[in-house]
Design an enzyme around this catalytic site. Structure first.
Site, PDB file in Angstrom:
ATOM      1  N   CYS A 116       0.859  -1.176   0.000  1.00  0.00           N
ATOM      2  CA  CYS A 116       0.000   0.000   0.000  1.00  0.00           C
ATOM      3  C   CYS A 116       0.898   1.229   0.000  1.00  0.00           C
ATOM      4  O   CYS A 116       1.785   1.361   0.836  1.00  0.00           O
ATOM      5  CB  CYS A 116      -0.910   0.042   1.230  1.00  0.00           C
ATOM      6  SG  CYS A 116      -2.314  -1.068   1.109  1.00  0.00           S
ATOM      7  N   LEU A 117       0.666   2.107  -0.950  1.00  0.00           N
ATOM      8  CA  LEU A 117       1.481   3.323  -1.053  1.00  0.00           C
ATOM      9  C   LEU A 117       1.100   4.311   0.025  1.00  0.00           C
ATOM     10  O   LEU A 117       0.047   4.395   0.489  1.00  0.00           O
ATOM     11  CB  LEU A 117       1.308   3.941  -2.440  1.00  0.00           C
ATOM     12  CG  LEU A 117       1.664   3.006  -3.603  1.00  0.00           C
ATOM     13  CD1 LEU A 117       1.336   3.680  -4.912  1.00  0.00           C
ATOM     14  CD2 LEU A 117       3.130   2.629  -3.554  1.00  0.00           C
TER      15      LEU A 117
END
Length: 117
Positions: A116-117
């Protein structure tokens, strides 16, 4: 894995709980339902029974796999635990706007999901 860098604190029932720069718990053992409520308020959310169902799924997933799920595994886990109507991205987006995996993990007291960025 949670970071050990404390960027700020949130006060819960007289205790100061350390948060990392992205708002995740520094010590995962500090989590409680009261912490979830306080973190949700920071997100502009009021936790409903549907939120708590997903938080329970997230915490169960973490207990089993020792990692917070990214979006696809989260959708699958919610679908398996709560049924196909709740195991849909749109349902999770409604409950946890932005990034359900990240927001949900933060409220559940878990580390940031991988990928997840």
């Amino acid at each position: 894995m949670a970071t050990t860098e404390i960027a700020r604190f949130v006060e819960i029932e007289g205790d100061r709980i350390g948060l990392d720069p992205e708002g995740y718990l520094v010590d995962l053992g500090d989590w409680s339902p009261a912490v979830a409520v306080a973190l949700a308020a920071e997100e502009g959310l009021s936790l409903t029974d549907e939120h708590w169902e997903v938080i329970d799924v997230l915490r169960t997933f973490y207990d089993r796999f020792e990692m917070a799920p990214a979006m696809r595994p989260l959708v699958k886990a919610v679908g398996q635990a709560l049924g196909p109507e709740k195991g849909r991205s749109i349902h999770l987006m409604r409950l946890f706007p932005g990034s359900p995996a990240k927001v949900g993990a933060r409220l559940a007291g878990l580390p940031k999901p991988t990928n997840c960025l």
